[in-house]
Write a protein that holds these residues in place. Structure first.
Motif, short mmCIF file in Angstrom:
data_model
loop_
_atom_site.label_atom_id
_atom_site.label_comp_id
_atom_site.label_asym_id
_atom_site.label_seq_id
_atom_site.Cartn_x
_atom_site.Cartn_y
_atom_site.Cartn_z
N LEU A 95 0.84 -1.21 0.00
CA LEU A 95 0.00 0.00 0.00
C LEU A 95 0.87 1.26 0.00
CD1 LEU A 95 -2.86 -1.07 2.45
CD2 LEU A 95 -2.97 -0.88 -0.04
N LEU A 96 1.99 1.20 0.74
CA LEU A 96 2.90 2.34 0.76
C LEU A 96 3.50 2.56 -0.64
CD1 LEU A 96 4.35 4.43 2.61
CD2 LEU A 96 6.21 2.76 2.83
N SER A 97 3.91 1.48 -1.29
CA SER A 97 4.46 1.59 -2.65
C SER A 97 3.42 2.19 -3.59
CB SER A 97 4.86 0.22 -3.21
OG SER A 97 5.67 -0.46 -2.31
N LEU A 98 2.18 1.73 -3.42
CA LEU A 98 1.10 2.24 -4.29
C LEU A 98 0.93 3.75 -4.11
CD1 LEU A 98 -2.01 -0.12 -4.27
CD2 LEU A 98 -0.82 0.81 -6.24
N ALA A 99 0.95 4.19 -2.85
CA ALA A 99 0.74 5.62 -2.57
C ALA A 99 1.89 6.44 -3.14
CB ALA A 99 0.62 5.83 -1.06
N VAL A 100 3.13 5.99 -2.88
CA VAL A 100 4.31 6.76 -3.34
C VAL A 100 4.35 6.81 -4.87
CG1 VAL A 100 6.84 6.75 -3.40
CG2 VAL A 100 5.65 6.29 -1.25
N LEU A 101 4.10 5.66 -5.49
CA LEU A 101 4.17 5.62 -6.96
C LEU A 101 3.03 6.42 -7.59
CD1 LEU A 101 5.16 1.88 -7.42
CD2 LEU A 101 6.55 3.86 -8.02
N SER A 102 1.84 6.37 -6.97
CA SER A 102 0.70 7.14 -7.53
C SER A 102 1.02 8.62 -7.52
CB SER A 102 -0.56 6.91 -6.72
OG SER A 102 -0.93 5.57 -6.76
N ILE A 103 1.57 9.10 -6.39
CA ILE A 103 1.89 10.53 -6.30
C ILE A 103 3.00 10.88 -7.29
CG2 ILE A 103 2.88 12.29 -4.76
CD1 ILE A 103 1.36 10.75 -2.46
N THR A 104 3.99 10.00 -7.40
CA THR A 104 5.10 10.26 -8.34
C THR A 104 4.57 10.37 -9.78
OG1 THR A 104 6.54 8.98 -6.90
CG2 THR A 104 7.35 9.41 -9.12
N VAL A 105 3.72 9.41 -10.16
CA VAL A 105 3.20 9.42 -11.54
C VAL A 105 2.33 10.66 -11.75
CG1 VAL A 105 1.66 8.22 -13.14
CG2 VAL A 105 3.37 6.94 -11.89
N TRP A 106 1.50 11.00 -10.75
CA TRP A 106 0.65 12.19 -10.91
C TRP A 106 1.51 13.44 -11.11
CZ3 TRP A 106 -0.13 16.91 -8.64
CH2 TRP A 106 -1.27 17.60 -9.07
N ARG A 107 2.58 13.53 -10.32
CA ARG A 107 3.45 14.71 -10.45
C ARG A 107 4.13 14.74 -11.81
NH1 ARG A 107 4.91 17.90 -6.27
NH2 ARG A 107 6.93 18.28 -7.20
N MET A 108 4.50 13.58 -12.32
CA MET A 108 5.12 13.53 -13.66
C MET A 108 4.14 14.01 -14.72
SD MET A 108 7.20 9.94 -13.38
CE MET A 108 8.37 10.02 -14.73
N TYR A 109 2.88 13.57 -14.59
CA TYR A 109 1.85 14.01 -15.55
C TYR A 109 1.63 15.52 -15.42
CZ TYR A 109 0.16 9.65 -17.59
OH TYR A 109 0.04 8.49 -18.33
N ALA A 110 1.51 15.98 -14.17
CA ALA A 110 1.21 17.41 -13.96
C ALA A 110 2.36 18.28 -14.47
CB ALA A 110 0.98 17.66 -12.47
N LYS A 111 3.59 17.80 -14.34
CA LYS A 111 4.74 18.57 -14.84
C LYS A 111 4.96 18.35 -16.33
CE LYS A 111 7.62 19.04 -10.71
NZ LYS A 111 7.93 20.45 -10.83
N GLY A 112 4.29 17.35 -16.88
CA GLY A 112 4.44 17.06 -18.31
C GLY A 112 5.71 16.31 -18.61
N TYR A 113 6.33 15.68 -17.59
CA TYR A 113 7.59 14.98 -17.79
C TYR A 113 7.44 13.88 -18.84
CZ TYR A 113 11.77 12.24 -16.89
OH TYR A 113 12.95 11.55 -17.05
N GLY A 114 8.20 13.98 -19.90
CA GLY A 114 8.14 12.97 -20.96
C GLY A 114 6.90 13.06 -21.82
N LEU A 115 5.99 13.99 -21.47
CA LEU A 115 4.73 14.08 -22.21
C LEU A 115 4.68 15.34 -23.08
CD1 LEU A 115 2.25 13.24 -19.32
CD2 LEU A 115 2.66 11.84 -21.33
N ARG A 116 4.99 16.47 -22.42
CA ARG A 116 4.90 17.74 -23.12
C ARG A 116 6.27 18.24 -23.50
NH1 ARG A 116 1.35 18.85 -18.98
NH2 ARG A 116 -0.77 18.50 -19.65
N GLU A 117 6.28 19.04 -24.56
CA GLU A 117 7.56 19.62 -24.99
C GLU A 117 7.97 20.71 -24.01
OE1 GLU A 117 6.20 21.02 -28.69
OE2 GLU A 117 6.18 19.05 -29.61
#
Lengths: 249, 267
Positions: B245-267
């Motif tokens: 559950l801890l891994s799930l929480a940490v990874l979910s937040i990490t992925v959300w932050r990557m999306y919000a920052k556009g890491y690897g997604l936006r130019e």
């Protein structure tokens, strides 16, 4: 006074390697306008469009779509926009119908609404006989039609066309022109980039010319193309090219 | 001069369920284009593991943890394949859509980052579950399937596939080449899952090597599902669930932050 369809204020976009693609660009497109956004390759047109639509992250400045902040209220703002990209950025193994259907789904359109809209677009762009072929099997012109249909599936209030007629034959170009004039007549706002000045002269009411990331000339089409040599000379002068040299005279 | 014109009034968007469902439809369609890669390959691999390690080698081992060797290894084989299916689904989906650039279809749409992530993870769980069910069916032919606690079994399949689905998204966003995309499988997933207690208990390891099992996250996942299936669990109660559950929480937040920052997604 109605809210402008698009208002860009002091937009700046610097890529990670320090390349300044757009530099303090401001632009207003009024609702119902047919706006030509011109400039040489690498001038910053596509980057500006990418910032408007969420493909690129603006470094600074603001973008409003019908008064909605395109970054802070991105979900609401994007519902109003349709983008026809310059590149074929689709799943090449999907069929044309799937590509358009998925886009309608992303925009939250229900099954029946999507079906009716896609049927209309397939017929309008004569894609019916090809709708079950995978995208990579289609000719260049048919691929371009699919990209256009995808941009139009959500019936956007602001349609952004990034070189929509690049590489298409004369017939499709005229079909597309007629359609764009028709939806513009219905009140849709259109932002068009194109290297075909004839296309811009025929369709657009207002024009902005961008070079090295900055707007170098802006006004109504008549104002800009009113001088000797028309729009072409005005474009070449604004972008720093020498008309006589370019013409080889 | 201040622009006093009012913005267009639109109802605030709730959850875009149709958009989320469309991500699922699209990914399922992509997955079904490659059924051999998605399902047949892991099933054949699992069958070979069951046959060789469980049936041929296991035939010479009396019992382990009080159960037949085949029953002991089956949960680990199942979990290895769930992990691989989850990771490959999300990493390849994200990387392929970035490589071909059709990720832009999602970026220009009115979808929230959570909807994008939830859509991808739903397909991850679906693919991992289908893979797992196929392996369970094979196990039935060898009379090696027990499920002591179905809710716990479901928890392990869904949560571990979500953990590796999220890891796959991170790798898919980070990778700049197919070589990089495959690196975690070669250097991380395969070796750690092999030594994570699929074929042996911790007791079977020499004393000086036992810490490697406790330090290996796969050990907790494999033990967890083994506990749910055959009731043999070498980890303290709740530790594996807590870590997952801890891994799930940490990874979910990490992925959300990557999306919000556009890491690897936006130019």
């Amino acid at each position: 006074m109605p809210t402008p369809a698009l208002k860009i204020s002091n937009l700046r976009k610097v890529y990670r390697r320090g390349n300044v693609a757009v530099d303090d660009l401001s632009l207003t497109v009024e609702e119902g306008d047919f706006f030509g956004f011109l400039g040489p390759n690498g001038a910053g047109k596509s980057t500006t469009i990418h910032c408007i639509t969420g493909i690129a992250e603006p470094t600074s400045g603001s973008i409003e779509i019908f008064g909605l902040d395109a970054v802070k209220n991105y979900r609401e703002a994007r519902r109003l926009v349709g983008l026809c990209t310059q590149e074929f950025n689709v799943d090449p193994f999907a069929t044309g119908r799937q590509i358009v259907d998925w886009m309608g789904g992303y925009f939250g359109m229900g099954r029946a609404e999507r079906k009716a809209r896609i049927d209309y677009l397939m017929e309008r762009f004569e894609l019916g006989p090809h709708e079950k072929k995978s995208f990579r099997e289609l000719s260049g012109g048919l691929k371009r039609r699919v990209i256009l249909a995808r941009a139009l599936v959500n019936d956007p209030k602001l349609l952004i066309l990034d070189e929509p007629t690049a590489g298409v034959d004369v017939e499709l170009r005229r079909v597309l022109w007629r359609y764009l004039q028709e939806i513009n007549g219905d009140g849709r706002t259109i932002l068009l980039t194109s290297h075909y000045l004839e296309e811009v002269e025929r369709l657009c009411r207002d024009v902005a010319i961008v070079n090295n990331g900055k707007i170098v000339r802006q006004g109504t089409k008549d104002e800009i193309s009113g001088g000797p040599g028309g729009l072409e000379n005005a474009y070449l002068a604004a972008t720093g090219a020498e008309p006589d040299h370019v013409a080889g005279q | 001069m201040q622009d006093t014109r009012k913005p267009t009034l639109l109802p605030k968007m709730g959850v875009n369920w149709i958009g989320l469902g469309t991500i699922v439809r699209r990914e399922v369609s992509r997955m079904m284009r490659v059924p051999i890669q998605a399902f047949i390959a892991p099933w054949i691999s699992a069958l070979l593991f069951i046959f060789i390690f469980g049936f041929v080698v296991g035939g010479r081992i009396a019992t382990i943890g009080g159960v037949r060797y085949l029953e002991f290894v089956l949960p680990g084989i199942l979990m290895m394949n769930v992990v691989n299916a989850a990771f490959l689904q999300s990493s390849s989906a994200i990387y392929f859509s970035r490589f071909i650039k059709f990720i832009e279809e999602i970026l220009v749409s009115p979808l929230s980052y959570w909807e994008m992530i939830a859509g991808s993870l739903s397909v991850v769980v679906l693919r991992a579950s289908i893979t797992g069910v196929g392996i369970l069916i094979m196990g039935l032919f060898f009379h090696a399937v027990q499920i002591q606690s179905f809710p716990l079994f479901l928890f392990w399949v869904v949560s571990v596939s979500a953990v590796f689905g999220l890891l796959g998204i991170i790798v898919g966003l980070w990778s700049k080449s197919f070589e990089q995309l495959n690196m975690p499988v070669v250097f991380f997933l395969t070796p750690l899952s092999m030594v994570g207690g699929v074929f042996n208990t911790v007791e079977m390891l020499p004393d000086w090597l036992r810490w490697t099992a406790w330090a290996n996250p796969f050990f907790y996942f494999i033990n967890g599902i083994r506990g749910a299936m055959i009731g043999v669990d070498e980890t303290p109660p709740g530790l594996g669930v807590g870590l997952t559950l801890l891994s799930l929480a940490v990874l979910s937040i990490t992925v959300w932050r990557m999306y919000a920052k556009g890491y690897g997604l936006r130019e």
